[in-house]
Write a protein that holds these residues in place. Sequence first.
Motif, PDB file in Angstrom:
ATOM      1  N   GLU A  70       0.833  -1.198   0.000  1.00  0.00           N
ATOM      2  CA  GLU A  70       0.000   0.000   0.000  1.00  0.00           C
ATOM      3  C   GLU A  70       0.874   1.257   0.000  1.00  0.00           C
ATOM      4  N   ALA A  71       0.340   2.327  -0.576  1.00  0.00           N
ATOM      5  CA  ALA A  71       1.087   3.585  -0.668  1.00  0.00           C
ATOM      6  C   ALA A  71       1.343   4.187   0.706  1.00  0.00           C
ATOM      7  N   ALA A  72       0.403   4.010   1.620  1.00  0.00           N
ATOM      8  CA  ALA A  72       0.538   4.517   2.987  1.00  0.00           C
ATOM      9  C   ALA A  72       0.205   3.382   3.951  1.00  0.00           C
ATOM     10  N   PRO A  73       0.801   3.381   5.139  1.00  0.00           N
ATOM     11  CA  PRO A  73       0.521   2.304   6.100  1.00  0.00           C
ATOM     12  C   PRO A  73      -0.973   2.212   6.426  1.00  0.00           C
ATOM     13  N   PRO A  74      -1.599   1.070   6.204  1.00  0.00           N
ATOM     14  CA  PRO A  74      -3.020   0.915   6.543  1.00  0.00           C
ATOM     15  C   PRO A  74      -3.253   1.081   8.036  1.00  0.00           C
ATOM     16  N   ALA A  75      -4.458   1.502   8.383  1.00  0.00           N
ATOM     17  CA  ALA A  75      -4.801   1.724   9.786  1.00  0.00           C
ATOM     18  C   ALA A  75      -5.349   0.444  10.421  1.00  0.00           C
ATOM     19  N   TYR A  76      -5.002   0.252  11.677  1.00  0.00           N
ATOM     20  CA  TYR A  76      -5.642  -0.806  12.455  1.00  0.00           C
ATOM     21  C   TYR A  76      -6.218  -0.194  13.722  1.00  0.00           C
ATOM     22  N   GLY A  77      -7.365  -0.687  14.134  1.00  0.00           N
ATOM     23  CA  GLY A  77      -8.027  -0.177  15.327  1.00  0.00           C
ATOM     24  C   GLY A  77      -7.810  -1.073  16.520  1.00  0.00           C
ATOM     25  N   SER A  78      -7.713  -0.463  17.689  1.00  0.00           N
ATOM     26  CA  SER A  78      -7.610  -1.197  18.946  1.00  0.00           C
ATOM     27  C   SER A  78      -8.580  -0.585  19.942  1.00  0.00           C
ATOM     28  N   SER A  79      -8.715  -1.237  21.091  1.00  0.00           N
ATOM     29  CA  SER A  79      -9.611  -0.719  22.126  1.00  0.00           C
ATOM     30  C   SER A  79      -8.963   0.377  22.954  1.00  0.00           C
ATOM     31  N   GLY A  80      -7.766   0.800  22.574  1.00  0.00           N
ATOM     32  CA  GLY A  80      -7.131   1.916  23.260  1.00  0.00           C
ATOM     33  C   GLY A  80      -5.627   1.769  23.322  1.00  0.00           C
ATOM     34  N   ALA A  81      -4.941   2.892  23.456  1.00  0.00           N
ATOM     35  CA  ALA A  81      -3.491   2.856  23.622  1.00  0.00           C
ATOM     36  C   ALA A  81      -3.154   2.085  24.895  1.00  0.00           C
ATOM     37  N   GLY A  82      -2.292   1.102  24.775  1.00  0.00           N
ATOM     38  CA  GLY A  82      -1.927   0.283  25.913  1.00  0.00           C
ATOM     39  C   GLY A  82      -2.728  -0.990  26.043  1.00  0.00           C
ATOM     40  N   SER A  83      -3.769  -1.144  25.232  1.00  0.00           N
ATOM     41  CA  SER A  83      -4.555  -2.375  25.279  1.00  0.00           C
ATOM     42  C   SER A  83      -3.744  -3.526  24.713  1.00  0.00           C
ATOM     43  N   VAL A  84      -4.152  -4.750  25.012  1.00  0.00           N
ATOM     44  CA  VAL A  84      -3.445  -5.908  24.471  1.00  0.00           C
ATOM     45  C   VAL A  84      -3.522  -5.904  22.956  1.00  0.00           C
ATOM     46  N   HIS A  85      -4.610  -5.352  22.392  1.00  0.00           N
ATOM     47  CA  HIS A  85      -4.742  -5.253  20.937  1.00  0.00           C
ATOM     48  C   HIS A  85      -3.665  -4.333  20.363  1.00  0.00           C
ATOM     49  N   HIS A  86      -3.445  -3.207  21.032  1.00  0.00           N
ATOM     50  CA  HIS A  86      -2.420  -2.266  20.598  1.00  0.00           C
ATOM     51  C   HIS A  86      -1.030  -2.894  20.685  1.00  0.00           C
ATOM     52  N   ILE A  87      -0.748  -3.559  21.793  1.00  0.00           N
ATOM     53  CA  ILE A  87       0.567  -4.151  21.975  1.00  0.00           C
ATOM     54  C   ILE A  87       0.810  -5.238  20.935  1.00  0.00           C
ATOM     55  N   PHE A  88      -0.230  -6.006  20.630  1.00  0.00           N
ATOM     56  CA  PHE A  88      -0.075  -7.028  19.595  1.00  0.00           C
ATOM     57  C   PHE A  88       0.265  -6.378  18.255  1.00  0.00           C
ATOM     58  N   GLY A  89      -0.381  -5.244  17.941  1.00  0.00           N
ATOM     59  CA  GLY A  89      -0.068  -4.540  16.708  1.00  0.00           C
ATOM     60  C   GLY A  89       1.390  -4.120  16.648  1.00  0.00           C
ATOM     61  N   GLU A  90       1.910  -3.634  17.772  1.00  0.00           N
ATOM     62  CA  GLU A  90       3.311  -3.233  17.827  1.00  0.00           C
ATOM     63  C   GLU A  90       4.235  -4.441  17.666  1.00  0.00           C
ATOM     64  N   GLN A  91       3.869  -5.552  18.288  1.00  0.00           N
ATOM     65  CA  GLN A  91       4.679  -6.761  18.167  1.00  0.00           C
ATOM     66  C   GLN A  91       4.639  -7.301  16.738  1.00  0.00           C
ATOM     67  N   LEU A  92       3.468  -7.211  16.109  1.00  0.00           N
ATOM     68  CA  LEU A  92       3.333  -7.653  14.722  1.00  0.00           C
ATOM     69  C   LEU A  92       4.254  -6.853  13.805  1.00  0.00           C
ATOM     70  N   MET A  93       4.286  -5.542  13.995  1.00  0.00           N
ATOM     71  CA  MET A  93       5.152  -4.707  13.170  1.00  0.00           C
ATOM     72  C   MET A  93       6.627  -5.006  13.430  1.00  0.00           C
ATOM     73  N   ALA A  94       6.973  -5.179  14.702  1.00  0.00           N
ATOM     74  CA  ALA A  94       8.366  -5.458  15.049  1.00  0.00           C
ATOM     75  C   ALA A  94       8.813  -6.807  14.491  1.00  0.00           C
ATOM     76  N   ARG A  95       7.907  -7.775  14.500  1.00  0.00           N
ATOM     77  CA  ARG A  95       8.248  -9.130  14.049  1.00  0.00           C
ATOM     78  C   ARG A  95       8.333  -9.230  12.525  1.00  0.00           C
ATOM     79  N   THR A  96       7.451  -8.532  11.807  1.00  0.00           N
ATOM     80  CA  THR A  96       7.328  -8.718  10.361  1.00  0.00           C
ATOM     81  C   THR A  96       7.888  -7.577   9.520  1.00  0.00           C
ATOM     82  N   GLY A  97       8.129  -6.427  10.139  1.00  0.00           N
ATOM     83  CA  GLY A  97       8.608  -5.280   9.381  1.00  0.00           C
ATOM     84  C   GLY A  97       7.523  -4.512   8.657  1.00  0.00           C
TER      85      GLY A  97
END
Length: 327
Positions: free
Chosen positions: A153-180
């Motif tokens: 994609e031309a720009a990073p797609p958005a993902y939604g979480s239940s809030g900054a610091g939620s397990v959903h947010h942390i998983f998103g950060e781990q996903l980016m760190a793991r896969t680039g």
Amino acid sequence: MRRRHLPLLAAATALGLGRPALAQNGWPSRTVRIVVTFPPGGSSDIVARVLSDLWSQRLPQRVVVDNRPGAGGTLGAGHVATQPADGYTLLLSNTAPIVTSPPIYPNAGYDPVRSFTHIAYLGATPLVIMVNPRRVPASVTDLAALIAWAKAEAAPPAYGSSGAGSVHHIFGEQLMARTGVQLTHVPYRGSSPMLADLLGAAIPIGFDTLPQNIENIRSGRLRAIAVTSPQRQSMAPEVPTTADAGFAGLVAENWLGLSGPTGLPAPIVAKLHAEVEAALAMAAVKQRWEELGIAVRPMSQPDFAAYVAEEVRVVGGAVKALGITAQ
């Protein structure tokens, strides 16, 4: 929401749980509150309402749910931490306000271990990675394909979480760190508003617990890409795990528990832990937990306190290392 749990109330009465068995030493002599750190509609809220309905039948006083969302759950948790240790204000604790949010909100005003009495473990649920079919091509059916699409994609797609610091947010950060892959985090004040935007195609990707989204997945309104558990889930066996896509170890779960302010008297802690154990042994509650995808394992009160401390040390430490800040 209350009508949904009437069968549980009937089951409680049938099992003799309607008697005021906990009314000892004058407690409780007034209403007991269970603070939920997210808005109504999410798994934490549903679990708290199941307990409040059951205990309102068992105790001589009402047990009510008090939703206090915001700041990754730290607003509600911070409120409980400052209340008297008398058993009248409890916390439906979970991964966000206890483990993942404190490193992100360092001025939350409480210590996730020392500021609470962690009473009982209620179970844990895996997450599901979902996309809106109107925003993500039909060819994207697994995690590897989603990552490839996002990178193209031309720009990073958005993902939604239940809030900054939620397990959903942390998983998103781990996903980016793991896969680039690069994604743009969009935090919400709970799962319900996030899902409204995901269903409305305002965002293409969302991370949330599986059970509360199963109907939207089955209807095709959302497409499940992967679950974050080590094994596939019985309610959606067709949905692959992150390991199935080649990302073993990329797992996440949201645990739920019951906690109170630090210094909660030992007799009240023991009574509440016993009452949780009695509730979890009920057939009706077991069925509801299964519907919610909540996996339970036996855990004593000291074991739960130790579990929380280890989660804070290991997972909380990993969150701190990621350098995430509140948005």
